[in-house]
Scaffold this motif. Structure first.
Motif, PDB file in Angstrom:
ATOM      1  N   ARG A  86     -65.227 -14.468  22.597  1.00 50.08           N
ATOM      2  CA  ARG A  86     -64.015 -15.283  22.581  1.00 50.08           C
ATOM      3  C   ARG A  86     -63.057 -14.833  21.497  1.00 50.08           C
ATOM      4  NH1 ARG A  86     -61.844 -17.973  18.505  1.00 50.08           N
ATOM      5  NH2 ARG A  86     -63.919 -18.649  17.882  1.00 50.08           N
ATOM      6  N   ARG A  87     -63.593 -14.486  20.332  1.00 45.42           N
ATOM      7  CA  ARG A  87     -62.749 -14.037  19.226  1.00 45.42           C
ATOM      8  C   ARG A  87     -61.963 -12.792  19.597  1.00 45.42           C
ATOM      9  NH1 ARG A  87     -66.741 -14.365  13.974  1.00 45.42           N
ATOM     10  NH2 ARG A  87     -66.706 -16.632  13.668  1.00 45.42           N
ATOM     11  N   GLY A  88     -62.608 -11.892  20.338  1.00 41.78           N
ATOM     12  CA  GLY A  88     -61.909 -10.673  20.763  1.00 41.78           C
ATOM     13  C   GLY A  88     -60.722 -10.993  21.649  1.00 41.78           C
ATOM     14  N   PHE A  89     -60.919 -11.865  22.629  1.00 41.25           N
ATOM     15  CA  PHE A  89     -59.814 -12.283  23.491  1.00 41.25           C
ATOM     16  C   PHE A  89     -58.738 -13.001  22.683  1.00 41.25           C
ATOM     17  CE2 PHE A  89     -62.983 -11.926  26.954  1.00 41.25           C
ATOM     18  CZ  PHE A  89     -62.237 -11.192  27.862  1.00 41.25           C
ATOM     19  N   ASP A  90     -59.165 -13.863  21.792  1.00 39.77           N
ATOM     20  CA  ASP A  90     -58.246 -14.633  20.964  1.00 39.77           C
ATOM     21  C   ASP A  90     -57.321 -13.705  20.191  1.00 39.77           C
ATOM     22  OD1 ASP A  90     -57.037 -16.152  18.963  1.00 39.77           O
ATOM     23  OD2 ASP A  90     -58.902 -16.810  18.044  1.00 39.77           O
ATOM     24  N   THR A  91     -57.889 -12.703  19.536  1.00 41.68           N
ATOM     25  CA  THR A  91     -57.104 -11.781  18.703  1.00 41.68           C
ATOM     26  C   THR A  91     -56.119 -10.972  19.529  1.00 41.68           C
ATOM     27  OG1 THR A  91     -58.929 -11.619  17.119  1.00 41.68           O
ATOM     28  CG2 THR A  91     -57.261  -9.888  17.049  1.00 41.68           C
ATOM     29  N   SER A  92     -56.593 -10.396  20.625  1.00 42.30           N
ATOM     30  CA  SER A  92     -55.731  -9.518  21.420  1.00 42.30           C
ATOM     31  C   SER A  92     -54.622 -10.298  22.128  1.00 42.30           C
ATOM     32  CB  SER A  92     -56.567  -8.742  22.449  1.00 42.30           C
ATOM     33  OG  SER A  92     -57.209  -9.627  23.348  1.00 42.30           O
ATOM     34  N   ILE A  93     -54.945 -11.479  22.652  1.00 45.68           N
ATOM     35  CA  ILE A  93     -53.937 -12.257  23.370  1.00 45.68           C
ATOM     36  C   ILE A  93     -52.923 -12.846  22.392  1.00 45.68           C
ATOM     37  CG2 ILE A  93     -53.571 -14.285  24.838  1.00 45.68           C
ATOM     38  CD1 ILE A  93     -56.294 -13.687  26.120  1.00 45.68           C
ATOM     39  N   THR A  94     -53.375 -13.254  21.224  1.00 41.53           N
ATOM     40  CA  THR A  94     -52.437 -13.753  20.215  1.00 41.53           C
ATOM     41  C   THR A  94     -51.437 -12.675  19.844  1.00 41.53           C
ATOM     42  OG1 THR A  94     -54.024 -15.342  19.315  1.00 41.53           O
ATOM     43  CG2 THR A  94     -52.227 -14.657  17.873  1.00 41.53           C
ATOM     44  N   LYS A  95     -51.910 -11.455  19.657  1.00 43.01           N
ATOM     45  CA  LYS A  95     -50.993 -10.353  19.322  1.00 43.01           C
ATOM     46  C   LYS A  95     -49.976 -10.134  20.439  1.00 43.01           C
ATOM     47  CE  LYS A  95     -50.762  -5.551  17.802  1.00 43.01           C
ATOM     48  NZ  LYS A  95     -49.570  -5.290  18.628  1.00 43.01           N
ATOM     49  N   GLU A  96     -50.447 -10.160  21.692  1.00 43.75           N
ATOM     50  CA  GLU A  96     -49.530 -10.009  22.828  1.00 43.75           C
ATOM     51  C   GLU A  96     -48.481 -11.122  22.838  1.00 43.75           C
ATOM     52  OE1 GLU A  96     -50.723  -8.940  26.907  1.00 43.75           O
ATOM     53  OE2 GLU A  96     -52.765  -8.862  26.117  1.00 43.75           O
ATOM     54  N   ALA A  97     -48.930 -12.347  22.614  1.00 46.17           N
ATOM     55  CA  ALA A  97     -48.014 -13.485  22.652  1.00 46.17           C
ATOM     56  C   ALA A  97     -46.964 -13.389  21.547  1.00 46.17           C
ATOM     57  CB  ALA A  97     -48.802 -14.793  22.530  1.00 46.17           C
ATOM     58  N   LEU A  98     -47.394 -13.057  20.339  1.00 46.21           N
ATOM     59  CA  LEU A  98     -46.450 -12.942  19.219  1.00 46.21           C
ATOM     60  C   LEU A  98     -45.470 -11.795  19.450  1.00 46.21           C
ATOM     61  CD1 LEU A  98     -48.839 -13.584  16.191  1.00 46.21           C
ATOM     62  CD2 LEU A  98     -47.137 -15.150  17.143  1.00 46.21           C
ATOM     63  N   ASP A  99     -45.956 -10.710  20.036  1.00 50.43           N
ATOM     64  CA  ASP A  99     -45.062  -9.585  20.357  1.00 50.43           C
ATOM     65  C   ASP A  99     -44.014 -10.000  21.389  1.00 50.43           C
ATOM     66  OD1 ASP A  99     -46.390  -7.961  18.592  1.00 50.43           O
ATOM     67  OD2 ASP A  99     -47.563  -6.895  20.125  1.00 50.43           O
ATOM     68  N   MET A 100     -44.416 -10.815  22.378  1.00 54.50           N
ATOM     69  CA  MET A 100     -43.477 -11.293  23.399  1.00 54.50           C
ATOM     70  C   MET A 100     -42.377 -12.147  22.772  1.00 54.50           C
ATOM     71  SD  MET A 100     -46.183 -12.209  26.468  1.00 54.50           S
ATOM     72  CE  MET A 100     -44.996 -13.046  27.523  1.00 54.50           C
ATOM     73  N   ILE A 101     -42.768 -13.014  21.831  1.00 57.21           N
ATOM     74  CA  ILE A 101     -41.774 -13.861  21.163  1.00 57.21           C
ATOM     75  C   ILE A 101     -40.805 -13.005  20.361  1.00 57.21           C
ATOM     76  CG2 ILE A 101     -41.454 -15.682  19.442  1.00 57.21           C
ATOM     77  CD1 ILE A 101     -44.268 -16.711  20.230  1.00 57.21           C
ATOM     78  N   GLU A 102     -41.357 -12.039  19.633  1.00 61.04           N
ATOM     79  CA  GLU A 102     -40.538 -11.182  18.768  1.00 61.04           C
ATOM     80  C   GLU A 102     -39.555 -10.345  19.577  1.00 61.04           C
ATOM     81  OE1 GLU A 102     -39.377 -10.101  15.028  1.00 61.04           O
ATOM     82  OE2 GLU A 102     -41.053 -11.447  15.465  1.00 61.04           O
ATOM     83  N   ALA A 103     -39.972  -9.943  20.784  1.00 62.92           N
ATOM     84  CA  ALA A 103     -39.152  -9.019  21.572  1.00 62.92           C
ATOM     85  C   ALA A 103     -38.081  -9.718  22.415  1.00 62.92           C
ATOM     86  CB  ALA A 103     -40.060  -8.197  22.498  1.00 62.92           C
ATOM     87  N   ASP A 104     -38.158 -11.031  22.556  1.00 64.09           N
ATOM     88  CA  ASP A 104     -37.239 -11.750  23.438  1.00 64.09           C
ATOM     89  C   ASP A 104     -36.190 -12.489  22.604  1.00 64.09           C
ATOM     90  OD1 ASP A 104     -35.958 -13.351  25.318  1.00 64.09           O
ATOM     91  OD2 ASP A 104     -37.786 -13.732  26.456  1.00 64.09           O
ATOM     92  N   ALA A 105     -34.954 -12.075  22.726  1.00 63.60           N
ATOM     93  CA  ALA A 105     -33.869 -12.682  21.936  1.00 63.60           C
ATOM     94  C   ALA A 105     -33.700 -14.163  22.240  1.00 63.60           C
ATOM     95  CB  ALA A 105     -32.563 -11.935  22.201  1.00 63.60           C
ATOM     96  N   LEU A 106     -34.071 -14.589  23.446  1.00 61.47           N
ATOM     97  CA  LEU A 106     -33.917 -15.998  23.808  1.00 61.47           C
ATOM     98  C   LEU A 106     -34.776 -16.911  22.935  1.00 61.47           C
ATOM     99  CD1 LEU A 106     -33.876 -15.763  27.716  1.00 61.47           C
ATOM    100  CD2 LEU A 106     -31.942 -16.231  26.196  1.00 61.47           C
ATOM    101  N   PHE A 107     -35.867 -16.357  22.392  1.00 62.21           N
ATOM    102  CA  PHE A 107     -36.763 -17.177  21.592  1.00 62.21           C
ATOM    103  C   PHE A 107     -36.266 -17.370  20.158  1.00 62.21           C
ATOM    104  CE2 PHE A 107     -40.220 -15.997  24.686  1.00 62.21           C
ATOM    105  CZ  PHE A 107     -40.489 -17.295  25.083  1.00 62.21           C
ATOM    106  N   GLN A 108     -35.330 -16.537  19.730  1.00 64.19           N
ATOM    107  CA  GLN A 108     -34.970 -16.554  18.310  1.00 64.19           C
ATOM    108  C   GLN A 108     -34.375 -17.892  17.876  1.00 64.19           C
ATOM    109  OE1 GLN A 108     -36.309 -13.994  16.747  1.00 64.19           O
ATOM    110  NE2 GLN A 108     -36.850 -13.397  18.841  1.00 64.19           N
ATOM    111  N   ASP A 109     -33.574 -18.496  18.715  1.00 63.50           N
ATOM    112  CA  ASP A 109     -32.960 -19.778  18.360  1.00 63.50           C
ATOM    113  C   ASP A 109     -33.491 -20.934  19.211  1.00 63.50           C
ATOM    114  OD1 ASP A 109     -31.212 -18.659  16.400  1.00 63.50           O
ATOM    115  OD2 ASP A 109     -29.949 -17.891  18.028  1.00 63.50           O
TER     116      ASP A 109
END
Length: 573
Positions: free
Chosen positions: A330-353
């Motif tokens: 579970r920890r492995g999935f947790d780490t990899s999916i969290t990184k993907e999710a944070l990268d998605m937020i960082e890359a999408d300008a709509l999320f900034q505000d």
């Protein structure tokens, strides 16, 4: 991330003085009690020594008389009972409590337990579970930590000749299931005085009522409070009122060296590295909960129940080793999916505000989306929903910020959902994949229209200002008397101004954590650690004074115990 420091109002000094005189305790400690609405000698007695004899009468819960009557009927009529529970910690501990207690009366052949498969059956009461009951001759199902919204499933069971007793603590919908009894203190028409029981707590109340009805000794029931304490910790319900009493006595059982410990608990302690540590709410949350939860998140939650019910140490360790291996996966999935999710937020300008985060990816593991939502909330402090694909739908979990009711916000989007449920700060939901764009937009509008600007800044609640010179072993021992700590009875947080790092003490450990010794007025030095506060090191090394907010704890290293401050935040003078 910037944090809001919120000083709690100072209590009435006259109340503090009178209680300090009555208790013969320092006013600093008494002020902390008064901030928790403990202002009289009797209230203090109940707070420091909560008594099981003062638990509310279980028959005050609406439908409890009907539930006990139906359970008693099943016992005397030779009927079989199926104990049905959710797959998380609250659900599995609920099942362990009710099944192990009733097994004494029904015998192995007339009672069994069932945990739904998270992936095949989804959350809550399932048709597959009802079919299992019908096929195996069960006349009664006791649903634990679920069921209050299962209107159609209970109707299906009624049509197939199976009765239901529901023990839930989630918010009901507009219509209640047509069960024999719906035990839920959050029912609008339920007069039960304490509304914040865990699901396991509601199951415990049913067993308490059954025990009283049968005129039985309560001691065997109270022996199960160790499991109730685990549920209270894991489900993050308020540690106040009845929950505080149950948790207090459950922790006493868990830490009693003269009492033979449950084999499953012994196995969990060893796997979590807590063999010699006194257990508290925090160690249950971070040491026990992830391992018990992992079985349901990654596979079959019945393994967690089997571990908790194991009769021997060997059987418990066999089950626990599988559960622990599942937790590592579970920890492995947790780490990899969290990184993907944070990268998605960082890359999408709509999320900034944006005021919300709503993410969907069809191949994310369903079992960890709640954890990922919490991780994203820690990084971007706003109501967060993480969704994945399951059984042709988008399904996932929501987490919220302090003071904002995410369940209510989701409810306002109900026209786009298939189902939803949960609490103020955590909820689950399922919707058609094609509704995702509309849901994301509507959820953002709802939250943006209601959330206050300050609610999007993480708060740090500070009880009072306290000089480092006041922190002694005796003071810490008095603080310990206020345990168990948790939501509603938080570990006191203090503030100190004009502190410095002792020369050559400040350094970063573990990439981002700040380790240092704090000094104030040049005389008093205390070790301290601030998780995630390593960014402050350059200014600290320049010798500038600063303010800290902190809690007091004991650090044990190589068998030596010393006082340590856990720094929550730093502000520069």
């Amino acid at each position: 991330m910037e944090k809001r420091w919120i000083r709690k109002p100072a209590p009435d000094p006259e109340k503090v003085r009178l209680l300090a005189d009555a208790l013969r305790v320092k006013e600093t400690i008494v002020a902390l009690l008064c901030q928790r609405d403990v202002c009289t000698f009797e209230e203090a007695r109940a707070y420091f020594r909560p008594s099981l004899s003062e638990l509310p009468n279980p028959l005050l819960m609406l439908d409890m008389d009907r539930a006990v009557a139906r359970l008693t009927q099943a016992l005397h009529a030779g009927q079989k009972v199926l104990v049905f529970g959710d797959y998380d910690v609250d659900g599995t501990t609920s099942v362990a409590v009710v099944y192990s207690y009733l097994r004494r009366f029904f015998g192995e052949e007339r009672i069994d337990y069932y945990i739904p498969d998270r992936y095949k059956e989804g959350y809550g009461v399932s048709e597959a579970g009802i079919d299992f009951a019908v096929d195996n001759g069960f006349a009664l199902i006791i649903a634990l930590d679920c069921g209050v919204k299962s209107v159609d499933k209970v109707q299906y069971a009624n049509e197939r000749g199976v009765d239901f007793i529901i023990c839930d603590h989630h918010l009901p919908g507009t219509e209640l299931p047509a069960a024999v009894a719906v035990l839920d203190p959050k029912r609008a028409d339920c007069p039960y005085p304490f509304k914040e029981l865990s699901g396991c707590g509601v199951g415990f109340k049913l067993m308490q009522a059954f025990t009283e009805d049968q005129g039985l000794d309560e001691a065997p029931l109270y022996d199960l409070l160790d499991l109730v304490a685990v549920s209270i910790a894991a489900d993050i319900v308020p540690i106040m009122g009845e929950n505080r009493t149950l948790a207090y006595h459950g922790l006493r059982l868990l830490n009693d060296p003269t009492r033979p410990q449950r084999a499953g608990i012994v196995a969990l302690r060893e796997l979590a590295g807590l063999q010699t540590t006194e257990l508290n709410i925090s160690s249950l949350v971070f040491g026990f909960s992830p391992r018990i939860n992992a079985a349901g998140r990654m596979g079959d939650a019945k393994r967690s129940v089997a571990m908790l019910l194991a009769a021997t140490k060997e059987e418990a360790f066999e089950k626990a080793s599988v559960v622990d291996k599942t937790n590592q996966e579970r920890r492995g999935f947790d780490t990899s999916i969290t990184k993907e999710a944070l990268d998605m937020i960082e890359a999408d300008a709509l999320f900034q505000d944006a005021h919300t985060t709503v993410l969907y990816k069809e191949d994310w593991h369903k079992g960890v989306v709640g954890i990922v939502a919490s991780r994203c909330l820690d990084k971007y402090y706003r109501p967060t929903i993480i969704l994945t694909h399951s059984n042709g739908k988008a399904t996932g979990s929501a987490r919220s910020v302090a003071g904002f009711d995410v369940h209510q916000a989701i409810e306002e989007c109900a026209d786009l959902l298939d189902q939803y449920g949960g609490h103020m700060y955590a909820a689950g939901l399922t919707l058609p994949v094609e509704n995702l764009p509309a849901f994301r937009a509507k959820f953002e509008r709802v939250v943006a229209g209601r959330i206050l600007p300050e609610q999007m800044i993480p708060p740090v609640d500070i009880d009072t200002e306290l000089s480092l010179s006041d922190i002694t072993n005796g003071f810490y021992n008095l603080l310990r008397q206020m345990e168990p700590f948790g939501p509603g009875n938080a570990n006191p947080t203090f503030m100190a101004r004009n502190v410095y790092a002792a020369p050559n003490s400040a350094r970063v450990v573990g990439q981002s954590h700040l380790k240092l010794a704090l000094t104030q007025d040049g005389h008093h030095v205390l070790d301290a650690i601030g998780f995630g506060l390593g960014e402050h090191l350059p200014q600290i090394q320049q010798g500038q004074p600063f303010s800290v907010c902190y809690t007091v704890e004991i650090n044990e290293y190589r068998g030596v115990k010393t006082l340590q401050l856990r720094v929550k935040d730093i502000r520069w003078e």
